[in-house]
Design an enzyme around this catalytic site. Structure first.
Site, PDB file in Angstrom:
ATOM      1  N   ASP A   1       0.853  -1.193   0.000  1.00 22.41           N
ATOM      2  CA  ASP A   1       0.000   0.000   0.000  1.00 22.41           C
ATOM      3  C   ASP A   1       0.887   1.242   0.000  1.00 22.41           C
ATOM      4  O   ASP A   1       2.045   1.194   0.444  1.00 22.41           O
ATOM      5  CB  ASP A   1      -0.960   0.008   1.197  1.00 22.41           C
ATOM      6  CG  ASP A   1      -0.249  -0.001   2.550  1.00 22.41           C
ATOM      7  OD1 ASP A   1       0.704  -0.782   2.721  1.00 22.41           O
ATOM      8  OD2 ASP A   1      -0.639   0.793   3.437  1.00 22.41           O
TER       9      ASP A   1
ATOM     10  N   GLU B 293       0.033  -1.213   5.789  1.00 21.24           N
ATOM     11  CA  GLU B 293       1.068  -0.788   6.746  1.00 21.24           C
ATOM     12  C   GLU B 293       0.908   0.686   7.079  1.00 21.24           C
ATOM     13  O   GLU B 293       1.091   1.108   8.226  1.00 21.24           O
ATOM     14  CB  GLU B 293       2.472  -1.038   6.174  1.00 21.24           C
ATOM     15  CG  GLU B 293       3.594  -0.802   7.184  1.00 21.24           C
ATOM     16  CD  GLU B 293       4.065   0.645   7.297  1.00 21.24           C
ATOM     17  OE1 GLU B 293       4.729   0.972   8.293  1.00 21.24           O
ATOM     18  OE2 GLU B 293       3.758   1.454   6.398  1.00 21.24           O
TER      19      GLU B 293
HETATM   20 ZN   LIG Z   1       6.754   1.859   4.341  1.00 20.55          ZN
END
Ligand SMILES: [Zn+2]
Length: 424
Positions: free
Chosen positions: A96, A159
Site C-alpha cells: 500500500d 502498513e
Molecule cells: Zn513503508
C-alpha cells in the site's frame, strides 16, 4: 567461482528486471486510504513469485473491519522450500502507498525511470524494497544455489494505516510465528547502507473537555471548553514538555532529535462545526488528539500514568474543568536482540557489496516490525532496504536504480548465509 560470486553476477544480470518489476508495481495505484487495487498488486507479486518456484497463497484478511467488498484486503505469501533442516527467512514488504498529494512534476503512478531514478508514489516506500526481495530470491535460483532453509516472501496491505489487516492479520493467524519463522527482514527505505533495528513506542490519546453552553454575549454564564483545553495544553507545555525533552533513549534513533521523548498535538476541534455562519455560543465541547512517542526506557505504563497525573493536577486547579481521557492506539517499542545473527549477517553482506560498515539505526516512526515482534513473537526482525528515508511520502518520491540493485545483492547474500544455518 564461489556461490557469492555467482549470486552477485546473477543480480547484475537481472538488475533491469528488478527495476522494471518495481516500476510495474508503482503503476498499480494501491492508495491507502481507502485501499485501492490491492488485489491487482497482490496478483502481480504472486505471479512473479510463482514463476520463481514459490508456492503462492492469497490470504484475504477475513474478519477484519477493513476487509470489504469494495476494498478487499488481499495479502500474498510465497514459500520456496529448501532441501531441509535450514532456517526460514521471511522477507516482508507492504504494497500500500499513501495518497500522491500535490506538487508532483511527474506522473505519480507512471513508473517513470529517469536519470537513474525510479519515480512514483511508493517507489521508495516500498515497492523498490519488495522488488529487491523478490529478485534476491530469483538471483539465488538463477545462480543454481541450493539452500537447506526456506525463503518466504510476503506482500501485505495497510502498513500505512497500522497494518492490522496485513502483517498483524498474518501473525494472528499463525502464518508468521515464533517456532516457524526464524528471521524477518522488512525492506523499508531506511537507506541502502543502514540497518534499522527497531522503533520507539506510540501512544495516541484523546482528551475531550466538556463545558457549559451559554449566550456568547454573556460568556461568564457558561463554561468554555476551549478555554479549559487551553489550560490543558498549557499544562502539557510547561509541566510535561521540558521533562520529555530531557529524556534520551540509548536506541540509535535517526534523526537524533527523535532520540528524545516527544509529544505532538495532532488535532484540536472545539465549539461549533466549521461552518460559515455561526450563532453566538460558549463552546461546550473541545476535543484534542495527542501523539506521544515514548522511549523503550520509559515503557507504556509510566507514559500513560504521567498523562493521567498531569490531567488530574490540571483539573484540580480549575474546579469546573471536566474532561475525559481515552486511549486511541498503543504501539510498544521494539528492538532486535543484542548479538542478533540476522544483524551480523546483514552487516557482512553490506560490507561485501558496498565496501563500508553499516551503522545500526532505529526509526523515528513505527512500521510492521511491531507485529512480527509483539504478535508473532519473532524478535529477530529488522528493516533493511533501498531508498532514502526522507523521500517517503514526499512529492516526486523516487528510489535510485543503483540502490535497488545493491539492496538486491545484500538481501541475496544474506539469504544465502541465513538459509544455510540450522533453524534458530
Ligand atoms: Zn513503508
Amino acid at each position: 567461482m564461489s556461490d557469492q560470486e555467482k549470486i552477485l553476477r546473477a543480480v547484475d544480470e537481472l538488475g533491469d528486471e528488478a527495476v522494471a518489476f518495481a516500476a510495474e508495481m508503482v503503476r498499480i495505484p494501491t492508495v491507502n486510504p481507502p485501499g485501492e487495487a490491492y488485489d491487482d498488486c497482490a496478483r502481480l507479486i504472486g505471479d512473479r513469485l510463482a514463476r520463481g518456484g514459490f508456492a503462492v497463497e492469497y490470504l484475504d484478511a477475513e474478519g477484519s473491519p477493513e476487509h470489504t467488498a469494495a476494498h478487499p484486503r488481499v495479502n500474498v505469501v510465497g514459500t520456496r522450500e529448501g532441501t531441509g533442516g535450514g532456517a526460514l527467512l521471511h522477507l516482508n514488504g507492504h504494497f500500500d502507498v499513501v495518497p500522491a498529494g500535490a506538487g508532483w512534476t511527474v506522473d505519480p503512478f507512471g513508473g517513470v525511470i529517469l536519470d537513474g531514478r525510479l519515480y512514483g508514489r511508493g517507489s521508495c516506500d516500498m515497492k523498490a524494497g519488495l522488488a529487491a526481495a523478490v529478485y534476491a530470491s530469483e538471483a539465488l535460483r538463477r545462480a543454481g544455489v541450493t539452500l537447506p532453509g526456506t525463503i518466504e516472501i510476503s506482500g501485505t496491505v495497510d502498513e500505512e494505516s497500522g497494518g492490522f489487516a496485513g502483517v498483524a492479520w498474518l501473525a494472528e493467524h499463525g502464518r508468521v510465528a515464533h517456532g516457524r519463522t526464524d528471521y524477518v527482514i522488512i525492506p523499508e527505505p531506511l537507506n541502502v547502507d543502514r540497518i534499522c533495528i527497531g522503533h520507539r513506542g506510540v501512544y495516541w490519546f484523546e482528551v475531550i473537555v466538556h463545558g457549559r453552553i451559554a449566550h456568547g454575549s454573556m460568556p461568564f454564564l457558561g463554561v468554555s471548553a476551549i478555554e479549559h483545553m487551553g489550560n490543558v495544553l498549557e499544562a502539557f507545555r510547561t509541566d510535561l514538555m521540558p521533562v520529555l525533552g530531557a529524556r534520551e533513549t540509548r536506541m540509535p534513533v535517526v534523526p537524533p532529535g527523535a532520540r528524545r521523548a516527544t509529544l505532538n498535538v495532532n488535532t484540536i476541534i472545539g465549539g461549533q462545526a466549521n461552518v460559515a455562519i455561526q450563532s453566538p455560543c460558549v463552546a461546550d465541547r473541545c476535543r484534542a488528539v495527542f501523539d506521544r512517542r515514548f522511549l523503550i526506557e520509559e515503557g507504556f505504563d509510566a507514559t500513560s500514568a504521567e498523562v493521567v497525573a498531569l490531567l488530574e493536577r490540571t483539573a484540580a486547579r480549575f474546579p469546573d474543568l471536566r474532561y475525559e481521557l481515552s486511549d486511541l492506539m498503543v504501539v510498544h517499542p521494539v528492538q532486535a536482540p543484542e548479538g542478533s545473527v540476522l544483524v551480523a549477517s546483514l552487516q557482512r553482506s553490506i560490507q561485501a557489496v558496498l565496501g563500508r560498515a553499516a551503522p545500526l539505526i532505529a526509526s523515528p516512526g513505527t512500521y510492521d516490525q511491531k507485529h512480527f515482534a509483539r504478535i508473532a513473537g519473532v524478535e529477530d526482525c529488522v528493516a533493511y532496504g533501498p531508498g532514502i528515508l526522507e523521500l517517503a511520502h514526499q512529492p516526486d518520491e523516487w528510489c535510485g536504480v543503483k540502490d535497488i540493485v545493491d539492496a538486491t545483492k545484500v538481501l541475496a547474500l544474506t539469504a544465502l548465509d541465513l538459509c544455510r544455518r540450522p533453524r534458530a
